[in-house]
Scaffold this active site. Structure first.
Site, PDB file in Angstrom:
ATOM      1  N   SER A 125     -44.907 -31.492 104.932  1.00  0.00           N
ATOM      2  CA  SER A 125     -44.532 -31.791 106.315  1.00  0.00           C
ATOM      3  C   SER A 125     -43.389 -32.822 106.326  1.00  0.00           C
ATOM      4  O   SER A 125     -42.367 -32.584 105.689  1.00  0.00           O
ATOM      5  CB  SER A 125     -45.755 -32.271 107.098  1.00  0.00           C
ATOM      6  OG  SER A 125     -45.501 -32.188 108.476  1.00  0.00           O
ATOM      7  N   ASP A 159     -44.629 -21.583 110.976  1.00  0.00           N
ATOM      8  CA  ASP A 159     -45.184 -22.917 110.770  1.00  0.00           C
ATOM      9  C   ASP A 159     -45.698 -23.480 112.098  1.00  0.00           C
ATOM     10  O   ASP A 159     -44.974 -23.503 113.091  1.00  0.00           O
ATOM     11  CB  ASP A 159     -44.098 -23.820 110.190  1.00  0.00           C
ATOM     12  CG  ASP A 159     -44.653 -25.168 109.790  1.00  0.00           C
ATOM     13  OD1 ASP A 159     -44.929 -25.982 110.690  1.00  0.00           O
ATOM     14  OD2 ASP A 159     -44.825 -25.403 108.586  1.00  0.00           O
ATOM     15  N   HIS A 189     -49.806 -24.678 108.379  1.00  0.00           N
ATOM     16  CA  HIS A 189     -48.928 -25.831 108.140  1.00  0.00           C
ATOM     17  C   HIS A 189     -49.454 -26.565 106.917  1.00  0.00           C
ATOM     18  O   HIS A 189     -50.640 -26.861 106.841  1.00  0.00           O
ATOM     19  CB  HIS A 189     -48.916 -26.754 109.367  1.00  0.00           C
ATOM     20  CG  HIS A 189     -47.978 -27.921 109.237  1.00  0.00           C
ATOM     21  ND1 HIS A 189     -46.616 -27.754 109.042  1.00  0.00           N
ATOM     22  CD2 HIS A 189     -48.189 -29.268 109.256  1.00  0.00           C
ATOM     23  CE1 HIS A 189     -46.036 -28.961 108.965  1.00  0.00           C
ATOM     24  NE2 HIS A 189     -46.966 -29.890 109.075  1.00  0.00           N
TER      25      HIS A 189
END
Length: 339
Positions: free
Chosen positions: A75, A183, A232
């Site tokens: 991330s 995502d 994610h």
């Protein structure tokens, strides 16, 4: 830890016995900041400096004798890898450690500065369009971007370097990019909220287009793993060995990448046969890959299969089959087998 941080060979077949250091993300600046607390700023954003300090400290703890340093993150940490990998390599060179090969692994940090599905005013990080959020952030953080990327853009346009497809061509160190084609964090900043209500046709087309755009930005990325799933982050999840693209799992692809870098250092040979490192799904909608992680209904917590998920999203099988020129039953068969 779990996934790539696990010391169990079953869960982490390639790097279970590597020396690992986990740096908690406490700087909120995508690992780019260099602004200390002052009378004017009540917050300090020191992400870029934290990484440099950690490297300095580790050199005395055995990093100095390493052959390879893999900088990995998920991330914001994935974007942080892209922003810092070359600088870490330069730092080690300046410290006299030319022998350490520095590489990057960026997971779920390859964001697009695309048009939002619905434009909203920039009130907080969720409603703010990706470019605007970064533009404002850089000012707070005194964000540092790599020199080579900075030179590609006008002064004041450094925010461009936070987007993978713009910074990647300027990087010197090898980087492996892991990115879900759909995502969840990207969809959130684009204001597509999958709340269990049927998705409107406009949203459905937007989601499919997002997958296409993302796939496009990865076509020139040498080493990549991009499954067509709605999710994610992956590298620290214990199911990271289960997801496959074209029959290859992520740990296997990373192993192939490692070997290809090792081989090319030795003799610059062509890629290894039967050991792929550029793996991108080509099917067009979320979870059309049968190895995607399980989806749960956000309200009931029930697991769903692909067809249930698509129905739940308001996917019209009849209409979709018509668009693709297929019998509805044939389309359903293809969906459940993931073709």
């Amino acid at each position: 830890g779990t996934g790539i941080l696990s010391s169990q060979p079953e869960e982490n077949p390639h790097w279970w016995n590597a020396n690992m250091v986990f740096i908690p993300y406490c700087s909120s600046d995508v690992w780019s900041g260099a602004s200390s607390k002052s009378e004017k700023n009540e917050y300090a954003f020191m992400g870029a400096l934290i990484i440099q300090e950690v490297i300095k400290e580790l050199v005395g703890k055995g990093l100095g004798t390493a052959k390879v340093l893999l900088l990995a993150g998920s991330s914001a940490g994935g974007t942080g890898v892209l922003l810092n990998v070359d600088r870490v390599a330069e730092q080690l060179e300046e410290m006299g450690y030319q022998g350490i090969q520095v590489r990057g692994l960026a997971d779920s940090g390859w964001f697009l500065d695309n048009k939002q599905y619905r434009r909203t005013d920039c009130i907080d990080t969720i409603t703010c369009a990706p470019t605007e959020a970064i533009r404002r952030g850089i000012r707070y953080w005194n964000g540092i971007v790599p020199e080579r990327c900075k030179l590609q853009f006008k002064e004041g346009e450094e925010w461009n370097c936070f987007f993978g497809y713009k910074i990647y061509p300027t990087l010197r160190c090898p980087v492996f990019v892991v990115q879900w084609l759909f995502d969840e964090a990207q969809l959130t900043v684009d204001n597509v909220h999958l709340t269990g209500q049927p998705v409107q046709e406009g949203q459905w087309l937007y989601i499919q287009n997002l997958g296409r755009e993302l796939r496009n930005t990865l076509k020139d990325v040498t080493a990549s793993f991009a499954p067509a799933c709605l999710s994610h982050e992956i590298i620290t999840r214990n199911h990271w060995t289960d997801i496959q693209v074209k029959g290859t799992s992520l740990p296997r692809a990373l192993h192939c990448w490692d070997r290809s870098l090792h081989e090319s250092n030795k003799n610059g040979k062509a890629p290894l046969k039967g050991c792929p490192i550029h793996l991108i799904d080509s099917c067009p909608w979320p979870h059309c890959n049968p190895s995607c992680p399980t989806i749960r209904d956000q309200f009931t917590g029930q697991e769903m299969n692909v067809i249930q998920f698509l129905m739940h999203m308001g996917f019209d099988v009849q209409k979709m089959a018509q668009q693709q020129g297929l019998e509805p039953s044939k389309l359903l068969g293809m969906l459940s087998s993931g073709n």
